[in-house]
Design a protein around this motif. Structure first.
Motif, PDB file in Angstrom:
ATOM      1  N   VAL A 179      26.699   4.364 -62.008  1.00 26.57           N
ATOM      2  CA  VAL A 179      26.393   3.024 -61.545  1.00 26.57           C
ATOM      3  C   VAL A 179      26.848   2.018 -62.597  1.00 26.57           C
ATOM      4  O   VAL A 179      26.648   2.237 -63.780  1.00 26.57           O
ATOM      5  N   VAL A 180      27.480   0.941 -62.171  1.00 23.01           N
ATOM      6  CA  VAL A 180      27.885  -0.127 -63.065  1.00 23.01           C
ATOM      7  C   VAL A 180      26.987  -1.323 -62.807  1.00 23.01           C
ATOM      8  O   VAL A 180      26.826  -1.751 -61.679  1.00 23.01           O
ATOM      9  N   ILE A 181      26.411  -1.866 -63.853  1.00 20.84           N
ATOM     10  CA  ILE A 181      25.474  -2.960 -63.703  1.00 20.84           C
ATOM     11  C   ILE A 181      25.923  -4.124 -64.567  1.00 20.84           C
ATOM     12  O   ILE A 181      26.025  -3.999 -65.781  1.00 20.84           O
ATOM     13  N   GLY A 182      26.228  -5.278 -63.944  1.00 24.80           N
ATOM     14  CA  GLY A 182      26.586  -6.482 -64.680  1.00 24.80           C
ATOM     15  C   GLY A 182      25.322  -7.203 -65.084  1.00 24.80           C
ATOM     16  O   GLY A 182      24.652  -7.810 -64.267  1.00 24.80           O
ATOM     17  N   LEU A 183      24.983  -7.147 -66.370  1.00 22.07           N
ATOM     18  CA  LEU A 183      23.706  -7.696 -66.807  1.00 22.07           C
ATOM     19  C   LEU A 183      23.715  -9.210 -66.845  1.00 22.07           C
ATOM     20  O   LEU A 183      22.668  -9.820 -66.985  1.00 22.07           O
ATOM     21  N   GLY A 184      24.870  -9.828 -66.715  1.00 21.78           N
ATOM     22  CA  GLY A 184      24.925 -11.279 -66.709  1.00 21.78           C
ATOM     23  C   GLY A 184      24.585 -11.859 -65.356  1.00 21.78           C
ATOM     24  O   GLY A 184      24.478 -13.068 -65.204  1.00 21.78           O
ATOM     25  N   ASP A 185      24.390 -11.028 -64.356  1.00 22.37           N
ATOM     26  CA  ASP A 185      24.114 -11.469 -62.990  1.00 22.37           C
ATOM     27  C   ASP A 185      22.717 -11.022 -62.614  1.00 22.37           C
ATOM     28  O   ASP A 185      22.432  -9.831 -62.549  1.00 22.37           O
ATOM     29  N   GLN A 186      21.813 -11.974 -62.353  1.00 25.93           N
ATOM     30  CA  GLN A 186      20.431 -11.634 -62.066  1.00 25.93           C
ATOM     31  C   GLN A 186      20.314 -10.768 -60.827  1.00 25.93           C
ATOM     32  O   GLN A 186      19.485  -9.864 -60.755  1.00 25.93           O
ATOM     33  N   SER A 187      21.134 -11.049 -59.787  1.00 21.87           N
ATOM     34  CA  SER A 187      21.043 -10.274 -58.553  1.00 21.87           C
ATOM     35  C   SER A 187      21.391  -8.820 -58.803  1.00 21.87           C
ATOM     36  O   SER A 187      20.826  -7.928 -58.185  1.00 21.87           O
ATOM     37  N   VAL A 188      22.332  -8.572 -59.730  1.00 20.64           N
ATOM     38  CA  VAL A 188      22.698  -7.198 -60.038  1.00 20.64           C
ATOM     39  C   VAL A 188      21.591  -6.524 -60.840  1.00 20.64           C
ATOM     40  O   VAL A 188      21.368  -5.332 -60.713  1.00 20.64           O
ATOM     41  N   PHE A 189      20.890  -7.284 -61.656  1.00 18.31           N
ATOM     42  CA  PHE A 189      19.706  -6.746 -62.335  1.00 18.31           C
ATOM     43  C   PHE A 189      18.702  -6.271 -61.291  1.00 18.31           C
ATOM     44  O   PHE A 189      18.112  -5.197 -61.405  1.00 18.31           O
ATOM     45  N   ASP A 190      18.488  -7.077 -60.262  1.00 18.20           N
ATOM     46  CA  ASP A 190      17.564  -6.704 -59.196  1.00 18.20           C
ATOM     47  C   ASP A 190      18.035  -5.457 -58.468  1.00 18.20           C
ATOM     48  O   ASP A 190      17.226  -4.604 -58.086  1.00 18.20           O
ATOM     49  N   GLU A 191      19.330  -5.342 -58.258  1.00 21.46           N
ATOM     50  CA  GLU A 191      19.875  -4.145 -57.608  1.00 21.46           C
ATOM     51  C   GLU A 191      19.617  -2.908 -58.472  1.00 21.46           C
ATOM     52  O   GLU A 191      19.339  -1.831 -57.957  1.00 21.46           O
ATOM     53  N   GLY A 192      19.709  -3.086 -59.773  1.00 15.74           N
ATOM     54  CA  GLY A 192      19.391  -1.984 -60.679  1.00 15.74           C
ATOM     55  C   GLY A 192      17.942  -1.560 -60.555  1.00 15.74           C
ATOM     56  O   GLY A 192      17.607  -0.371 -60.608  1.00 15.74           O
ATOM     57  N   ALA A 193      17.059  -2.538 -60.353  1.00 19.55           N
ATOM     58  CA  ALA A 193      15.644  -2.219 -60.141  1.00 19.55           C
ATOM     59  C   ALA A 193      15.465  -1.432 -58.849  1.00 19.55           C
ATOM     60  O   ALA A 193      14.694  -0.464 -58.795  1.00 19.55           O
ATOM     61  N   SER A 194      16.173  -1.832 -57.802  1.00 20.13           N
ATOM     62  CA  SER A 194      16.097  -1.098 -56.532  1.00 20.13           C
ATOM     63  C   SER A 194      16.518   0.352 -56.728  1.00 20.13           C
ATOM     64  O   SER A 194      15.870   1.283 -56.223  1.00 20.13           O
ATOM     65  N   TRP A 195      17.615   0.546 -57.438  1.00 18.95           N
ATOM     66  CA  TRP A 195      18.131   1.895 -57.695  1.00 18.95           C
ATOM     67  C   TRP A 195      17.112   2.717 -58.478  1.00 18.95           C
ATOM     68  O   TRP A 195      16.859   3.881 -58.171  1.00 18.95           O
ATOM     69  N   THR A 196      16.505   2.092 -59.503  1.00 19.67           N
ATOM     70  CA  THR A 196      15.530   2.793 -60.339  1.00 19.67           C
ATOM     71  C   THR A 196      14.300   3.193 -59.533  1.00 19.67           C
ATOM     72  O   THR A 196      13.844   4.336 -59.589  1.00 19.67           O
ATOM     73  N   PHE A 197      13.756   2.263 -58.757  1.00 19.98           N
ATOM     74  CA  PHE A 197      12.559   2.560 -57.973  1.00 19.98           C
ATOM     75  C   PHE A 197      12.822   3.655 -56.945  1.00 19.98           C
ATOM     76  O   PHE A 197      11.986   4.534 -56.730  1.00 19.98           O
TER      77      PHE A 197
END
Length: 211
Positions: free
Chosen positions: A41-59
């Motif tokens: 998984v690639v996560i752009g930490l400069g984008d808040q929406s992508v941070f949220d997508e990372g949370a979805s993946w983690t949960f």
């Protein structure tokens, strides 16, 4: 309890992965859970929406006890979406794979929007409504995010369509009533703000019929 400890560990793991980093906006963090050198998984930490997508993946990847613990204590707002995403990840958890669930949901939303327009006005109006939604910038954006917004939109469109059918029909079908209640409830479990749309429906009903 074991579930409480697992939930706390999972939350801390998410913060470690997505929050504690020296990367600057525009840079990316590559996850390699298996240690194989294959970034999943690639996560752009400069984008808040992508941070949220990372949370979805983690949960969605948590063990069941930890999952329910996190949903109960931290993130119950989108529990229906996380449940669907858990099943969806069995087909793969690449960036495209994770987001494809919202893509399919976004496409499916065109159907109830067409049906609603056709029911209220005409088939032509339904086609135009679905066409406008298909090119709407926000709809396109939210239909590509691994979040619950597209799912809530689909369920609310279905709810509104069933609401209109129930109001316009002289003889209300029990299936329509059950469908309306079910889609409304599921919409609230997709995103809590869905209740505002349901309240607007009920307010119209009260004012239109003078209840």
């Amino acid at each position: 309890s074991t579930a409480t400890q697992a939930g706390a560990i999972a939350k801390q793991d998410m913060l470690d992965v997505f929050g504690k980093t020296s990367l600057k906006p525009g840079q990316y963090l590559w996850r390699d859970d298996a240690g194989s050198g294959d970034p999943r998984v690639v996560i752009g930490l400069g984008d808040q929406s992508v941070f949220d997508e990372g949370a979805s993946w983690t949960f969605a990847r948590l063990p069941w006890p930890a999952f329910w613990q996190v949903m109960w204590n931290f993130e119950g707002n989108m529990v229906l979406y996380y449940l669907l995403l858990r099943g969806w990840l069995t087909f793969g958890d690449s960036e495209v794979g994770i987001r494809s669930l919202s893509v399919l949901v976004g496409i499916a939303t065109l159907a109830p929007v067409y049906l609603l327009g056709a029911r209220l006005f005409s088939r032509r109006a339904g086609v135009l409504a679905a066409a406008f939604l298909a090119v709407h910038a926000f709809h396109i954006q939210f239909s590509q995010e691994a979040r619950s917004y597209a799912l809530a939109t689909l369920l609310l469109a279905l709810s509104t369509w069933l609401f209109v059918i129930a109001v316009q029909s002289q003889k209300r079908s029990p299936l329509v009533i059950v469908g309306y209640v079910l889609t409304g409830a599921l919409a609230c479990y997709s995103h809590l703000l869905s209740v505002l749309v349901l309240m607007a429906q009920w307010l119209w009903l009260l004012t239109a019929y003078g209840w």
